[in-house]
Design a protein around this motif. Structure first.
Motif, PDB file in Angstrom:
ATOM      1  N   UNK A 154       0.934  -1.254  -0.120  1.00 45.75           N
ATOM      2  CA  UNK A 154       0.032  -0.082  -0.012  1.00 45.75           C
ATOM      3  C   UNK A 154       1.030   1.338   0.019  1.00 45.75           C
ATOM      4  N   UNK A 155       1.860   1.312   0.670  1.00 44.91           N
ATOM      5  CA  UNK A 155       2.772   2.418   0.792  1.00 44.91           C
ATOM      6  C   UNK A 155       3.507   2.682   0.058  1.00 44.91           C
ATOM      7  N   UNK A 156       4.480   1.745  -0.057  1.00 46.40           N
ATOM      8  CA  UNK A 156       5.877   1.891  -1.067  1.00 46.40           C
ATOM      9  C   UNK A 156       5.152   1.478  -2.454  1.00 46.40           C
ATOM     10  N   UNK A 157       4.608   0.707  -2.947  1.00 47.42           N
ATOM     11  CA  UNK A 157       4.285   0.450  -4.225  1.00 47.42           C
ATOM     12  C   UNK A 157       2.937   1.292  -4.553  1.00 47.42           C
ATOM     13  N   UNK A 158       1.983   1.614  -3.647  1.00 49.06           N
ATOM     14  CA  UNK A 158       0.697   2.194  -3.917  1.00 49.06           C
ATOM     15  C   UNK A 158       0.930   3.667  -3.734  1.00 49.06           C
TER      16      UNK A 158
END
Length: 1253
Positions: free
Chosen positions: A549-553
């Motif tokens: 969620x954070x790094x890729x999203x």
């Protein structure tokens, strides 16, 4: 003032009731001016700053010069009006005697007396108030400058000062410099006063006045040695105190570890030893102060004896008028002479404090040019490091990072991996510009956000931590919470995102802290993100969610540099940097470098080895591919249904919100300080046996002193025409005898007082520390350490050095007042007609005032802790604050806190002056009445000598009356320190450390079986249950893994096992013994734990592994070798005595974790608990740790709380906790066979993540 006092009289004051400061007194109005002055003085052309104590003082003077000039004028008027009385007494006696020369002047004399009195009162009140204003301004300016410096220090400077020393600059040194304003005019006032006194003496006694001058000088010199000694002891006392406070703050920070290990008593004895050193200085300091007291009270007597003796030798006739005039002058002179050494010692203290602050302001700051920062969009390369050499320690031969070359383009993801201590965190530090650069260049383009490895959380609401000073945008805020999977936690937490976090995030689990940090970074919406391994503190499920969620999203389009130990996060990166020994060993994409060098291969190999345990699931059958988003949804759904059942009713009243918070408002007693506090204080030492002796000595002193003056007034002729009743020599001898005896009484009194005060201070200290160290863990969770430190430093100092004196002065002042009234009523009993109502009025005013003053004083105490705590937090998180570029926001918070402290402080003084002014007016009335009464009587009715004596004493009346009330108020303000210490002495204790009747065998626990029956547990009565009816058995000598989402109660279960928290319902049996029935040390010394946050204490490697000194060197070396640190320690020259600095910051987090492992290997107990112990080490080191534990604890019961699923697969049993209830308990193989079990879903998800890479 009047409205404030009226409010304070009606109700208990709060900070909101106190009016705001004038702009000139607030930091906003002061700081720009002060900084401009300071910079004008210190800039040396080349742009550098060299701050010296002198320049600092000069800048302060320039900032508050108007106040200084004004107070000088007031001081001058005051001094002149004080000397009018003694000058005119002789004339008054002659008038009463019927002297023709003065026949018509009686009324004029009285008018002059009264006018001088009025001037004296007015000027003094204004002088003192303005001085206090100056003090507040100086303090605010200094604290603000120190704070600003504190958050911009370079790392080398950070290491040269401990946080304790920095806190002392704010809490002690800035105060000292401020207090100097009270004494600033004494330097020129003393010579002026001595000159005026000589003039009066010369006009009455002629040549003999030079003898008086000689005696005065002698007396001043006699004051110097005891004062110098006192200064020396005070410095030593401060040094000892610094050391003790540093140790105390470290212990309070790590109290949980100490209690888990059963070490708290050992560390308490360490504090007590430090205190003993401090006490030896304190004792010397107090006993030298008795000499000073003796000199003070003996002074006027000594000068009088010398002067009158000279008169006798030279044959100058003594007349009662002249004698009284001289006596009055000596008395006025007493104060400046006594204050001189005091002023000198305050000057020395101020100079020392200014030097300390100046040297702090000279420390080097982070170089602003270490990193070339371009604004967003200027370049398509986000981060570039070329030929970089960096080192934490500029003096060491080997740089920490060598020859760094890499660049990251905008929007790329860079992963950094490597073994423990290979320089991964240092790499991020050099991009942030936190690390000293030896050579090379670093460029960044755009704004930054940084997430540190050990979470830095401010105390305060969760929401404030995430917003971090930005405006609330609820849509964005919700998105951020969602990405960081904080939504659920907010539902579980008692007040959602309004929950107040304890100091250092104490009521959050490790994973929650990390996720809040990540949320803070996401909300910042920066261009470049630096993550220092935040995924290790959360469980596998949350970890992969965060990564996705954070790094890729959320950060898909941003530049992200992340340090990680988890191999499965590497393939997603556009560039991987493999660190080894401070250089980049390999760089490139995952598949490119996998074959090219062994560093990454080693790590991946270790990871594969861990995964091999997972072969139970047949990956080949394509089952894993079918794991779709719907499965994931059902998994999180099944996990959340249990939580949903317990969702708190959100519509709670705001009132209730306050009461359920973990950190409550700092308690302050309301209303009057109870009589029991005084009683307890007086009777603590020797059951109060010394108190009557002190009072008797003081009464004797008063009687003898009045006696000696009375004798002089009676035995001297009024003028040459009268016959003297006794011969000159008898006159002098009797006077010397009486005066000498009275001085001796003061010495006796001072000795008794000091003895009692020293004993009381030591008893209070020991009792308070015993109570704190024996308190429940919940006490430390809900009490910020700043409050405890405040008790141990500020309040303890008051008790050590000033409270006994304050108590004494109240008693002595009352005794003196009674004496004066007695003398005045001798002449004119009619004085009582005025005196009684005046006293009643004074007492009424005092009671009216004290309501407000006491609460203001308490507010001052309560408003001081947040300044210190905010400073300590800011210094600890300075890297994060700087990376976000939030320095200005924190500086303004600090200014706001400073003003909140200055407000009650300033109004406290104003209230004091308001009261003193009214008392002065009342006592001047009494004095005026008695004068008018004297001159309106027929002349032959009274003995003029005795009448003169009455006037002499009357001159002092207003001073004394104010002094009595002032002492009472001051005492009531200071006694609050005792009250606060007594408050902690009555802290509820934990169960006893060992029970005398313990019946268990000495080798208990031999089996290591742990049974939990229906455990319900919560951290505080006002908080919800964390464990809800948990029933579980951990079989002996088996390895059990505990898994579950963050906040499911894993760590709480462990705390229950160590009896840190008492279960509300249910019992815990170890080998059939209920742990609540045995002593805490007996229990904790037979269990071992590797805690979640690896902790090291200041000291040496040896003291860290074995604080109790139970093992020999060979055993320690063996443990070090077992935990892979042997070689590392052998490299150091001091071997086992290698130093460990505060928090163990000269060792990496991974190495600290290994030290914790060493501790348990030394202890070799039957039951071992691992609380996410492998969170901050790479997979290879992790495998080593696991292997070591298997070898050393094959026979023991091992309970592991794990985030990496692989570390539980090797265990005999798995317990899955969810929301405080045991959901599944079985062998890993069984649970994996059952595809519907939550455990197999967690595992499946983990392998998915790992194999897709």
């Amino acid at each position: 003032m009047a409205p404030l006092l009226a409010v304070g009289h009606r109700k208990t004051l709060d900070l909101d009731d106190v009016p705001d400061l004038d702009i000139g007194d607030s930091v906003a109005g002061l700081l720009p001016l002060f900084k401009a002055n300071l910079e004008a003085l210190t800039s040396d052309g080349s742009g550098g700053q060299k701050v010296t104590a002198f320049k600092l003082a000069k800048a302060l003077v320039r900032t508050v010069w108007w106040h200084i000039a004004l107070t000088a004028l007031y001081a001058l008027i005051n001094t002149i009006s004080i000397y009018v009385g003694p000058y005119l007494i002789n004339s008054l006696v002659q008038y009463l005697n019927g002297d023709e020369r003065y026949a018509s002047k009686g009324k004029l004399l009285v008018v002059i007396f009264i006018v001088a009195k009025v001037f004296e009162c007015l000027s003094q009140r204004h002088w003192f108030f303005r001085v206090e204003q100056t003090e507040i301004r100086a303090r605010s300016a200094l604290v603000s400058v120190v704070y600003k410096k504190g958050i911009s220090l370079s790392s080398t400077s950070r290491q040269s000062r401990t946080s304790g020393e920095m806190i002392n600059l704010i809490s002690v040194d800035a105060d000292r410099v401020g207090c100097f304003s009270l004494y600033m005019h004494d330097l020129w006032l003393v010579p002026l006063q001595v000159a005026m006194a000589l003039f009066i003496l010369y006009s009455t006694l002629g040549v003999a006045s030079f003898a008086a001058l000689g005696a005065t000088v002698l007396f001043m010199l006699a004051n110097v040695p005891p004062m110098q000694m006192q200064g020396k002891f005070q410095r030593k006392l401060m040094e000892c105190k610094d050391v003790r406070m540093k140790a105390t703050s470290e212990i309070l920070r790590n109290m949980r570890i100490l209690k888990l290990q059963g070490w708290e008593m050992k560390f308490l004895s360490k504090i007590i030893d430090l205190r003993h050193k401090e006490e030896s200085c304190l004792k010397k300091y107090l006993y030298t102060s008795t000499v000073a007291t003796f000199v003070f009270w003996g002074g006027p007597t000594f000068v009088a004896v010398v002067t009158f003796g000279t008169c006798m030798l030279l044959g100058i006739p003594l007349e009662s008028g002249k004698v009284l005039s001289a006596l009055a002058t000596f008395r006025v002179l007493q104060k400046p002479i006594y204050n001189l050494p005091d002023t000198i010692s305050v000057m020395i203290q101020t100079k020392v404090s200014l030097e300390r602050i100046a040297s702090f302001l000279c420390l080097e700051e982070l170089p602003m040019d270490a990193v070339l920062r371009l604004p967003s969009g200027k370049s398509d390369v986000a981060i570039e490091v070329s030929n970089g050499f960096f080192s934490w320690d500029a003096s060491s031969e080997v740089p920490t990072l060598n020859d760094l070359n890499f660049q990251a383009r905008q929007g790329t993801r860079v992963a950094v991996c490597g073994t423990v201590g290979s320089g991964k965190s240092s790499l991020l530090s050099c991009i942030l510009g936190e690390m000293p650069k030896l050579s090379g260049e670093v460029k960044t383009c755009g704004t930054m956000a940084y997430v540190s490895q050990s979470a830095w959380i401010q105390s305060g609401k969760i929401q404030d931590n995430i917003l971090f000073g930005k405006e609330m945008d609820s849509e964005k805020y919700d998105r951020v919470l969602e990405s960081c999977s904080l939504k659920k936690d907010m539902e579980i937490l008692p007040f959602g995102d309004k929950t107040i976090i304890g100091e250092r995030g104490i009521n959050l689990s490790g994973g929650q802290k990390q996720r809040i940090q990540i949320a803070r970074a996401l909300y910042e919406d920066a261009d470049i993100y630096l993550f220092d391994d935040p995924f290790s503190a959360v469980d596998a499920h949350t970890g992969s969610h965060l990564f996705k969620e954070c790094l890729l999203g959320a950060l898909g389009s941003k530049t992200v540099v992340y340090v990680t130990h988890q191999i499965e996060f590497l393939p997603a990166a556009d560039l991987i940097l493999v660190m080894k020994g401070g250089r980049i060993a390999q760089a490139g994409k995952y598949n490119e470098i996998l074959g090219s060098g062994e560093e990454l291969m080693e790590m991946v190999g270790a990871h594969q080895g861990a995964l091999a345990a997972l072969d139970v699931i047949d990956i080949a059958n394509g089952g894993s591919e079918a794991f779709s988003s719907s499965d994931a949804a059902s998994l999180s759904k099944s996990l959340s249904t249990a939580e949903g059942k317990d969702k708190l009713n959100g519509k709670e009243d705001v009132e209730k919100v306050q009461s359920g918070q973990l950190v409550q408002e700092e308690e302050r007693e309301k209303g009057r300080v109870g009589f029991w506090v005084y009683w307890k204080y007086l009777t603590l030492a020797y059951g109060g046996a010394l108190v009557p002796f002190v009072l008797i000595a003081q009464t004797l002193f008063q009687v003898l002193q009045i006696g000696s003056n009375y004798w002089m007034a009676w035995a001297c002729p009024v003028s040459e025409d009268f016959e003297a009743p006794v011969s000159m020599s008898t006159l002098i001898y009797v006077f010397v005898a009486l005066a000498g005896a009275s001085s001796l009484c003061t010495l006796v009194r001072a000795l008794f007082l000091v003895t009692a005060s020293y004993k009381t201070a030591t008893m209070l200290f020991d009792k308070m520390h015993m109570s704190i160290f024996r308190a429940h863990m919940s006490f430390f969770d809900s009490t910020p350490s700043g409050r405890i430190l405040n008790r141990a430093s500020t309040d303890q100092s008051e008790v050590d050095t000033s409270i006994a004196n304050k108590m004494g002065s109240v008693a002595f002042a009352i005794i003196q007042l009674v004496g004066i009234i007695a003398v005045m009523s001798q002449v004119a009993w009619q004085v009582f007609v005025v005196f009684v109502p005046v006293i009643i009025a004074c007492l009424w005013y005092q009671r009216y005032y004290i309501d407000t003053a006491r609460e203001l004083q308490r507010l001052v105490g309560v408003c001081k802790s947040p300044i210190i705590q905010h400073f300590a937090e800011s210094v600890a998180g300075s890297a994060t604050i700087r990376s976000f570029g939030k320095e200005n926001q924190f500086v303004s918070t600090n200014s706001h806190l400073m003003d909140a402290f200055s407000r009650p402080k300033l109004y406290n003084t104003a209230a004091m002056e308001w009261l003193c002014f009214r008392l002065d007016v009342l006592s001047s009335l009494t004095f005026a009445f008695s004068l008018i009464f004297l001159i309106s009587l027929p002349t032959d009715l009274i003995d003029p000598g005795i009448a003169g004596l009455a006037v002499t004493y009357g001159l002092n009346l207003n001073m004394l009356q104010t002094w009595v009330v002032w002492c009472m108020c001051n005492l009531e303000n200071k006694i609050i320190s005792v009250e606060r210490i007594l408050q902690y002495i009555s802290t509820p204790e934990e169960p006893p450390l060992s029970m005398s009747g313990d019946k268990f065998p000495h080798n208990w626990p031999s089996e290591g079986e742990i049974q939990l029956h229906n455990i319900h547990l919560r951290y505080a009565p006002q908080l919800p249950f964390v464990l809800k009816g948990l029933t579980v058995t951990f079989p002996g000598a088996m390895k059990t893994g505990i898994v579950g989402r963050t906040g499911s109660g894993k760590s709480t279960l462990i705390q229950a096992l160590f009896h840190i928290v008492d279960p509300t319902i249910g019992q815990i049996l170890v080998d059939g013994v209920d742990i609540c029935t045995i002593g805490l040390h007996d229990l904790r010394s037979r269990l071992s734990i590797i805690p979640q946050d690896p902790t090291m204490f200041e000291g040496t490697i040896r003291s860290n592994l074995d604080p109790l000194g139970e093992y020999n060197d060979n055993q320690i070396w063996e443990a070090l070798d077992n935990c892979q640190l042997g070689d590392e320690v052998r490299k150091k020259e001091l071997k086992l005595d290698s130093p460990v600095i505060e928090n163990g910051e000269n060792w990496s987090v991974g190495q600290r974790q290994l030290v914790c492992l060493g501790r348990v290997i030394l202890k070799r107990t039957k039951i071992l608990v691992l609380d996410e112990a492998t969170a901050s080490v790479d997979t290879a080191t992790d495998n080593l740790i696991q292997k070591t534990l298997r070898e050393n604890f094959s026979e023991a019961t091992v309970i592991t709380i794990a985030h990496r699923i692989t570390s539980v697969l090797g265990s005999d049993m798995v317990l899955l906790l969810d929301n405080g209830v045991a959901v599944e308990l079985d062998t890993p193989a069984k649970l994996l066979e059952d595809k519907s079990s939550l455990f197999s879903k967690l595992v499946e998800e983990y392998t998915m993540r790992a194999t897709h890479t």
